[in-house]
Design an enzyme around this catalytic site. Structure first.
Site, PDB file in Angstrom:
ATOM      1  N   GLU A   1      41.549  50.495  44.738  1.00  0.00           N
ATOM      2  CA  GLU A   1      41.084  49.762  43.561  1.00  0.00           C
ATOM      3  C   GLU A   1      41.297  50.665  42.357  1.00  0.00           C
ATOM      4  OE1 GLU A   1      40.275  46.724  43.540  1.00  0.00           O
ATOM      5  OE2 GLU A   1      39.998  46.319  45.664  1.00  0.00           O
TER       6      GLU A   1
ATOM      7  N   CYS B   1      36.850  49.408  34.443  1.00  0.00           N
ATOM      8  CA  CYS B   1      38.255  49.298  34.830  1.00  0.00           C
ATOM      9  C   CYS B   1      38.865  47.951  34.478  1.00  0.00           C
ATOM     10  CB  CYS B   1      38.423  49.573  36.330  1.00  0.00           C
ATOM     11  SG  CYS B   1      37.491  48.432  37.382  1.00  0.00           S
TER      12      CYS B   1
END
Length: 442
Positions: A194, A228
């Site tokens: 991720e 993010c």
């Protein structure tokens, strides 16, 4: 205790984890404040509530997720019964990041435990208060042979990566993700990565501009931009650019007041190194709003900068802070030229009332996930998979997607003995003509 096959044990352990998190919820909020002054509301909204919701959902559905799934048999194997078994990989390593240190530690851990794995969790050393509390909750909940947290710096993470694992789950930067993938390749260990990227946010001239400004300011400056999936830069249609900048300023002041430094709702940069990196990025720019910083507090105000050069230092990497470049575009060709200069992002956002424009953007560009007329909130729906594509990562999780990520799908065919069709056995002789005829029927 057999961690891998006892579904009741998995559920009871997750229920114990749910209880312990609820007991420590105020401690979690306090720890996040100590680490980077995260507002209590944001800590509950983006950390504890998401973990609690995921735990409750997992506990409720675990038995059905883990149950073997019957699938239709092939006529070639008649008579048979075919099933898919969800089998745990075994020993799992989870490496968590610092920006959402509670949520991004526990969400993959919950999925891995639900799937029947044992877990070693490496929390971030950059959030010592939260990581220590994560470790404490794990000690209170799990047998040490089942789940354990290992505290330490990057050298500890490197040592862990040299060991053989059955699965590795990493959340962090693309640069470190490459190192994780390389280490995993030594043992052919499957991985979920991720990562991040340059998340574009496109504002079409047809967009509801006031609402778009409010939603962008919230998604970008939450956690001081250290998210993010936050918008990394704005692409605003030239016809509405100037008006939209005014609206963004208004929404920043509405959210954080005339002096965001005094706001209880604005977080701080995680450490001095990140603060220095961000302030150096701002320095060469024409600042449209904000631009103030205080090193002792690791404070940088919500900042808008005018950007014309897609090859600038600010536009070459993920910003990961409260700095938002504003670029203008005239047409879709310019959008295409700008987006093609970067890898596939973790998130993409488009604000528009033009249905055809919306569909062209969604069809043409590859990205991990995103929103139309909002930012960030797709993350909160556990029925949607969360993950990147290309340089923004590989694999997915959340809800059942997380359970499936940490489960090997084992195919099993059980053949009946009451009938055995001889067609498949040698000698084949003239069976080929019969086989072709049979295949033609299907």
């Amino acid at each position: 205790m057999n961690f891998s096959h006892d579904i009741r044990f998995r559920k009871e352990t997750l229920q114990k984890l749910l209880h312990n998190i609820r007991v420590h919820e105020s401690d979690i909020v306090e720890a996040l404040y100590k680490d980077f002054r995260k507002p209590a509301f944001e800590s509950m909204l983006t950390e504890t509530s998401i973990v609690i919701s995921d735990l409750k959902h997992t506990i409720k559905h675990l038995e059905s997720w883990a149950r073997p799934k019957k699938v239709r048999s092939s006529w070639l194997n008649f008579p048979s019964r075919d099933c898919i078994y969800s089998e745990p990989y075994g020993k799992v390593l989870v490496i968590a990041p610092w920006n959402y240190p509670f949520q991004l530690s526990f969400l993959p851990l919950i999925a891995a435990v639900a799937a029947g794995n044992s877990v070693v969790l490496k929390p971030s050393e950059l959030t010592p208060a939260t990581s220590a509390l994560v470790s404490k909750i794990i000690r209170e909940t799990f047998d040490v042979k089942h789940v354990v947290a290992v505290l330490g710096d990057a050298t500890i993470a490197a040592d862990l990566l040299r060991k053989k694992w059955d699965y590795i789950f990493f959340t962090g930067s693309t640069a470190v993700g490459k190192l994780v993938a390389k280490a995993a390749a030594e043992h052919l260990t499957p991985v979920t990565l991720e990562l991040g990227g340059k998340n574009p946010c496109i504002i079409d001239k047809s967009a509801q501009l006031e609402l778009a400004a409010r939603r962008i300011v919230w998604g970008k400056f939450m956690n001081a931009g250290q998210t993010c999936i936050a918008p990394d830069y704005l692409l605003v249609h030239s016809q509405v650019r100037d008006k939209f900048i005014v609206l963004l300023k208004t929404e920043i002041e509405r959210a954080y007041g005339d002096d965001p430094r005094a706001s209880a709702d604005f977080a701080r940069i995680i450490n001095s190194d990140h603060w220095k990196r961000l302030t150096a990025m701002i320095e060469p720019y024409k600042v449209l709003h904000g631009g103030l910083s205080v090193e002792e507090e690791r404070y940088i105000s919500p900042t808008l900068v005018e950007e014309h050069n897609v090859e600038s230092a600010l536009m070459q990497g993920e910003i990961f802070g409260p700095v938002l470049p504003v670029l203008a575009f005239e047409n879709e060709t310019q959008i295409r030229q700008i987006l093609s200069g970067y890898g596939k992002p973790l998130a993409l956002y488009v604000f528009t009332e033009n249905r055809e424009f919306e569909q062209r953007v969604l069809r043409e560009y590859s990205f991990g996930g995103g929103c139309v007329n909002d930012t960030v909130v797709h993350f909160s729906n556990r029925r949607l998979p969360f993950g990147g594509v290309g340089q923004s990562g590989m694999g997915m999780y959340h809800g059942k997607f997380g359970f499936d990520t940490f489960s090997h799908k084992k195919a099993v065919l059980k053949k009946a003995n009451w009938l055995d069709i001889a067609l498949r056995y040698a000698p084949y002789g003239k069976k080929g003509k019969l086989l072709r005829r049979i295949l033609g029927w299907f």
